[in-house]
Design a protein around this motif. Sequence first.
Motif, mmCIF file in Angstrom:
data_model
loop_
_atom_site.group_PDB
_atom_site.id
_atom_site.type_symbol
_atom_site.label_atom_id
_atom_site.label_comp_id
_atom_site.label_asym_id
_atom_site.label_seq_id
_atom_site.Cartn_x
_atom_site.Cartn_y
_atom_site.Cartn_z
ATOM 1 N N SER A 113 9.514 -4.848 48.528
ATOM 2 C CA SER A 113 10.083 -5.514 47.360
ATOM 3 C C SER A 113 11.519 -5.056 47.088
ATOM 4 O O SER A 113 12.416 -5.874 46.919
ATOM 5 C CB SER A 113 9.211 -5.231 46.136
ATOM 6 O OG SER A 113 9.787 -5.787 44.988
ATOM 7 N N GLY A 117 13.323 -7.766 49.093
ATOM 8 C CA GLY A 117 13.014 -8.835 48.146
ATOM 9 C C GLY A 117 11.748 -9.580 48.523
ATOM 10 O O GLY A 117 11.551 -10.721 48.143
ATOM 11 N N HIS A 130 8.964 -14.725 48.740
ATOM 12 C CA HIS A 130 10.362 -14.325 48.748
ATOM 13 C C HIS A 130 10.949 -14.582 47.370
ATOM 14 O O HIS A 130 10.684 -15.608 46.761
ATOM 15 C CB HIS A 130 11.151 -15.139 49.780
ATOM 16 C CG HIS A 130 10.666 -14.931 51.166
ATOM 17 N ND1 HIS A 130 11.062 -13.862 51.930
ATOM 18 C CD2 HIS A 130 9.805 -15.642 51.936
ATOM 19 C CE1 HIS A 130 10.476 -13.935 53.105
ATOM 20 N NE2 HIS A 130 9.699 -15.001 53.131
ATOM 21 N N ARG A 131 11.774 -13.644 46.915
ATOM 22 C CA ARG A 131 12.461 -13.829 45.643
ATOM 23 C C ARG A 131 13.875 -14.307 45.901
ATOM 24 O O ARG A 131 14.525 -13.863 46.844
ATOM 25 C CB ARG A 131 12.531 -12.508 44.876
ATOM 26 C CG ARG A 131 11.255 -12.094 44.259
ATOM 27 C CD ARG A 131 11.492 -10.995 43.244
ATOM 28 N NE ARG A 131 12.502 -10.058 43.663
ATOM 29 C CZ ARG A 131 12.259 -8.815 44.022
ATOM 30 N NH1 ARG A 131 11.058 -8.352 44.038
ATOM 31 N NH2 ARG A 131 13.254 -8.018 44.362
ATOM 32 N N GLN A 133 17.906 -14.433 44.711
ATOM 33 C CA GLN A 133 18.766 -13.366 44.233
ATOM 34 C C GLN A 133 18.648 -13.191 42.718
ATOM 35 O O GLN A 133 18.830 -12.111 42.218
ATOM 36 C CB GLN A 133 20.219 -13.661 44.598
ATOM 37 C CG GLN A 133 20.488 -13.601 46.088
ATOM 38 C CD GLN A 133 20.297 -12.223 46.665
ATOM 39 O OE1 GLN A 133 19.244 -11.614 46.541
ATOM 40 N NE2 GLN A 133 21.326 -11.722 47.296
ATOM 41 N N GLY A 135 15.993 -13.319 41.052
ATOM 42 C CA GLY A 135 14.702 -12.740 40.757
ATOM 43 C C GLY A 135 13.554 -13.738 40.685
ATOM 44 O O GLY A 135 12.414 -13.353 40.567
#
Length: 138
Positions: A113, A117, A130-131, A133, A135
């Motif tokens: 994480s 990410g 997947h996050r 940028q 969040g």
Amino acid sequence: MYRSLEYGDTARVTKPSDSVEYRLGTVTDVRYSTPHTTHARRYTLRFPNGDERTYPATIVKRATRADDRAALEAALTKAAEAVRDACRIAHDYDADLSTGTASLLRRLVDLASLRLGLTLIPTNPARPHHRNQDGGDQ
């Protein structure tokens, strides 16, 4: 269309035989079949640890940092699955081992994480999220 690697391109050995060859290398020399061709016969790669090694062109493939990220995501997902399964076994085997294994899984999930990410769900790490940028989830 065939296009040989050039000086400065990044590449990887297709079947690594040691820990150095798993890393991304930079092409530092190209040897051609004949002086008047663009068909490469051998490549010399410089690895991050400074080693330079020469390989037949048939076992070297073009690779980028994006390929590294994909490989990391796959490896961390596979590792999380293995540790998750070990947690389930350790739970019935030994309480201290169970606690340590669960801690290892938590650290693995946190690492994925924080550094990539990548959200690994401990109960089902085979389906990472997947996050963006900002969040949010993709």
